[in-house]
Design a protein around this motif. Sequence first.
Motif, mmCIF file in Angstrom:
data_model
loop_
_atom_site.group_PDB
_atom_site.id
_atom_site.type_symbol
_atom_site.label_atom_id
_atom_site.label_comp_id
_atom_site.label_asym_id
_atom_site.label_seq_id
_atom_site.Cartn_x
_atom_site.Cartn_y
_atom_site.Cartn_z
ATOM 1 N N LEU A 128 0.866 -5.580 -10.056
ATOM 2 C CA LEU A 128 0.273 -5.097 -8.807
ATOM 3 C C LEU A 128 1.135 -5.473 -7.617
ATOM 4 N N MET A 129 1.060 -4.651 -6.575
ATOM 5 C CA MET A 129 1.700 -5.016 -5.304
ATOM 6 C C MET A 129 0.734 -4.739 -4.165
ATOM 7 N N SER A 130 0.913 -5.500 -3.083
ATOM 8 C CA SER A 130 0.083 -5.264 -1.908
ATOM 9 C C SER A 130 0.755 -5.830 -0.671
ATOM 10 N N MET A 131 0.412 -5.236 0.438
ATOM 11 C CA MET A 131 0.797 -5.774 1.732
ATOM 12 C C MET A 131 -0.474 -6.279 2.378
ATOM 13 N N ALA A 132 -0.483 -7.544 2.761
ATOM 14 C CA ALA A 132 -1.656 -8.054 3.471
ATOM 15 C C ALA A 132 -1.645 -7.459 4.878
ATOM 16 N N MET A 175 11.748 0.286 -5.354
ATOM 17 C CA MET A 175 11.179 1.188 -4.354
ATOM 18 C C MET A 175 9.892 0.549 -3.852
ATOM 19 N N ILE A 176 9.890 0.130 -2.588
ATOM 20 C CA ILE A 176 8.712 -0.582 -2.087
ATOM 21 C C ILE A 176 7.896 0.265 -1.107
ATOM 22 N N GLY A 177 8.430 1.448 -0.735
ATOM 23 C CA GLY A 177 7.703 2.309 0.199
ATOM 24 C C GLY A 177 6.853 3.327 -0.545
ATOM 25 N N PRO A 196 15.931 -9.553 12.719
ATOM 26 C CA PRO A 196 15.013 -8.485 13.121
ATOM 27 C C PRO A 196 15.662 -7.113 12.965
ATOM 28 N N ARG A 197 14.851 -6.124 12.545
ATOM 29 C CA ARG A 197 15.356 -4.750 12.416
ATOM 30 C C ARG A 197 15.355 -4.077 13.773
ATOM 31 N N ARG A 198 16.351 -3.226 13.997
ATOM 32 C CA ARG A 198 16.295 -2.370 15.180
ATOM 33 C C ARG A 198 15.139 -1.393 14.973
ATOM 34 N N VAL A 224 8.178 -11.820 -4.127
ATOM 35 C CA VAL A 224 7.994 -11.684 -2.683
ATOM 36 C C VAL A 224 9.047 -10.714 -2.159
ATOM 37 N N ARG A 225 8.697 -10.000 -1.099
ATOM 38 C CA ARG A 225 9.586 -8.979 -0.529
ATOM 39 C C ARG A 225 9.922 -9.389 0.898
ATOM 40 N N VAL A 226 11.125 -9.861 1.098
ATOM 41 C CA VAL A 226 11.471 -10.459 2.388
ATOM 42 C C VAL A 226 12.697 -9.781 2.989
ATOM 43 N N GLY A 227 12.566 -9.304 4.224
ATOM 44 C CA GLY A 227 13.681 -8.687 4.926
ATOM 45 C C GLY A 227 14.145 -9.502 6.124
ATOM 46 N N THR A 228 13.277 -9.623 7.120
ATOM 47 C CA THR A 228 13.633 -10.227 8.399
ATOM 48 C C THR A 228 14.199 -11.638 8.253
ATOM 49 N N ALA A 229 13.631 -12.445 7.387
ATOM 50 C CA ALA A 229 14.091 -13.838 7.258
ATOM 51 C C ALA A 229 15.502 -13.912 6.676
ATOM 52 N N GLY A 261 3.570 -10.805 -0.240
ATOM 53 C CA GLY A 261 4.228 -11.763 0.635
ATOM 54 C C GLY A 261 5.499 -11.190 1.228
ATOM 55 N N MET A 262 5.608 -11.281 2.563
ATOM 56 C CA MET A 262 6.761 -10.827 3.322
ATOM 57 C C MET A 262 7.205 -12.001 4.204
ATOM 58 N N THR A 263 8.124 -11.736 5.130
ATOM 59 C CA THR A 263 8.633 -12.831 5.960
ATOM 60 C C THR A 263 7.508 -13.673 6.562
ATOM 61 N N GLN A 264 6.504 -12.965 7.026
ATOM 62 C CA GLN A 264 5.450 -13.625 7.786
ATOM 63 C C GLN A 264 4.525 -14.484 6.909
ATOM 64 N N ALA A 313 15.046 -8.824 -1.784
ATOM 65 C CA ALA A 313 15.576 -8.752 -0.422
ATOM 66 C C ALA A 313 15.363 -7.334 0.104
ATOM 67 N N VAL A 314 14.589 -7.226 1.167
ATOM 68 C CA VAL A 314 14.239 -5.899 1.705
ATOM 69 C C VAL A 314 15.337 -5.435 2.663
ATOM 70 N N THR A 315 15.949 -4.304 2.308
ATOM 71 C CA THR A 315 17.182 -3.885 2.988
ATOM 72 C C THR A 315 17.034 -2.588 3.777
ATOM 73 N N LYS A 316 15.803 -2.201 4.089
ATOM 74 C CA LYS A 316 15.658 -0.993 4.910
ATOM 75 C C LYS A 316 16.374 -1.216 6.250
ATOM 76 N N THR A 317 17.099 -0.206 6.687
ATOM 77 C CA THR A 317 17.922 -0.214 7.922
ATOM 78 C C THR A 317 19.165 -1.125 7.833
ATOM 79 N N GLU A 354 13.993 -1.060 -1.121
ATOM 80 C CA GLU A 354 14.176 -0.008 -0.124
ATOM 81 C C GLU A 354 12.880 0.775 0.034
ATOM 82 N N ASN A 355 12.670 1.339 1.220
ATOM 83 C CA ASN A 355 11.437 2.068 1.502
ATOM 84 C C ASN A 355 11.566 3.577 1.398
ATOM 85 N N TYR A 356 12.793 4.071 1.476
ATOM 86 C CA TYR A 356 12.987 5.523 1.477
ATOM 87 C C TYR A 356 14.000 5.902 0.403
HETATM 88 C C1 LIG Z 1 9.622 -4.007 5.451
HETATM 89 C C2 LIG Z 1 8.808 -4.402 4.272
HETATM 90 C C3 LIG Z 1 8.831 -5.719 3.772
HETATM 91 C C4 LIG Z 1 9.616 -6.854 4.419
HETATM 92 O O1 LIG Z 1 9.151 -7.149 5.679
HETATM 93 P P1 LIG Z 1 9.752 -8.407 6.516
HETATM 94 O O2 LIG Z 1 8.685 -8.728 7.463
HETATM 95 O O3 LIG Z 1 11.004 -7.914 7.182
HETATM 96 O O4 LIG Z 1 10.040 -9.489 5.554
HETATM 97 C C5 LIG Z 1 8.090 -5.989 2.630
HETATM 98 N N1 LIG Z 1 7.360 -5.041 2.013
HETATM 99 C C6 LIG Z 1 7.309 -3.766 2.458
HETATM 100 C C7 LIG Z 1 6.484 -2.782 1.729
HETATM 101 C C8 LIG Z 1 8.019 -3.422 3.609
HETATM 102 O O5 LIG Z 1 7.949 -2.160 4.053
#
Ligand SMILES: *Cc1c(COP(=O)(O)O)cnc(C)c1O
Length: 225
Positions: free
Chosen positions: A159-163, A77-79, A222-224, A213-218, A197-200, A33-37, A56-58
Motif C-alpha cells: 500500500l501507499m499513501s500520502m498523509a 511511479m509515484i504520481g 526546495p522545488r521551483r 519513504v518517498r523523500v525529495g526536498t530533504a 512518509g515524505m520530507t515533512q 528519492a523523489v526526483t520530480k523537476t 517520478e510523478n509524470y
Molecule cells: C513530491 C512527492 C513526494 C516527496 O515530497 P517532498 O516533500 O519533497 O519530500 C512524495 N510522494 C509523492 C507522491 C510526491 O508527489
Amino acid sequence: MPEIAENLKALNQRIAAAAGRSGRRPDEITLVAVTKTVGASQIRKALAAGVTDIGENYVQEAIDKYLQIGAGPRWHMIGHLQRNKAKHAVGVFDLVQAVDSLELAEELGKRALTVGKTMDILIEINVSGEESKFGIKPAQALSLASRIAQVEGVRVQGLMSMAPFMDNAEETRPYCAALKALWDRLPDEQRRFLSMGMTQDFEVAIEEGANMVRVGTAIFGPRRA
Ligand SMILES: *Cc1c(COP(=O)(O)O)cnc(C)c1O
C-alpha cells in the motif's frame, strides 16, 4: 562533501534513528528519492551517493530521464497514472505505486504481459478521505487487493499513501497508524511495501511502520514551483 551527498548522509541518519525507534534495522527501510523537476545531473549525484530507488510523478518526465540514466536504479511511479499511459509506464517503472482502480491494474497487466513482464504495484489509499486526493477509501482496500490478485501480469506488493499536509508532523501519526493497520490485514504475499512518509513526516511514518519513504526536498532542496 557536495550538498546532495551531505543531505543524503543526514537523511539516512534520521531514517536509521527512526527505524531504531520502531525496532527495525536501517536496511529494512527503502528510501525512494523523489526526483520530480530534478535534472539528470543531480540525479546522478544522488545515485553516486548511494541512492538506489528514484520516484517520478509524470510518465513523460520519467521517460526523458530514463533515456539518460538507464535501468540502473529502481524506478517508481509515484504520481497518478492515467490508463492511456500504462503502456509507457510498464516500459520504465519497476513499481507503480499509485494504483487506485481495477481498470488501471488490468491495463497495466495487459501491457506487462505483452512485454513478458510482471508489473509490481501498490494500491493507493486515500487515508484521510480528502475529496481532492486520488486513492481509494480504506474500507475498499482489501477487496480491491483481492480482485487485483486475480489479474494476470500484475502483482500487488503493498500500500501507499500520502498523509494530509499538516503543519506539525505529529498530526499525521493517526493516519500513518491507520494505514499500517490496514496493511497488516493484507495477505502475506501482498505485504511487502508500506510506502508512506515524505520530507515533512517520514520519521513519524517510519515510527508507525512504513518500510518505504518517498523523500525529495530533504535531498534536492526546495522545488521551483
Ligand atoms: C513530491 C512527492 C513526494 C516527496 O515530497 P517532498 O516533500 O519533497 O519530500 C512524495 N510522494 C509523492 C507522491 C510526491 O508527489
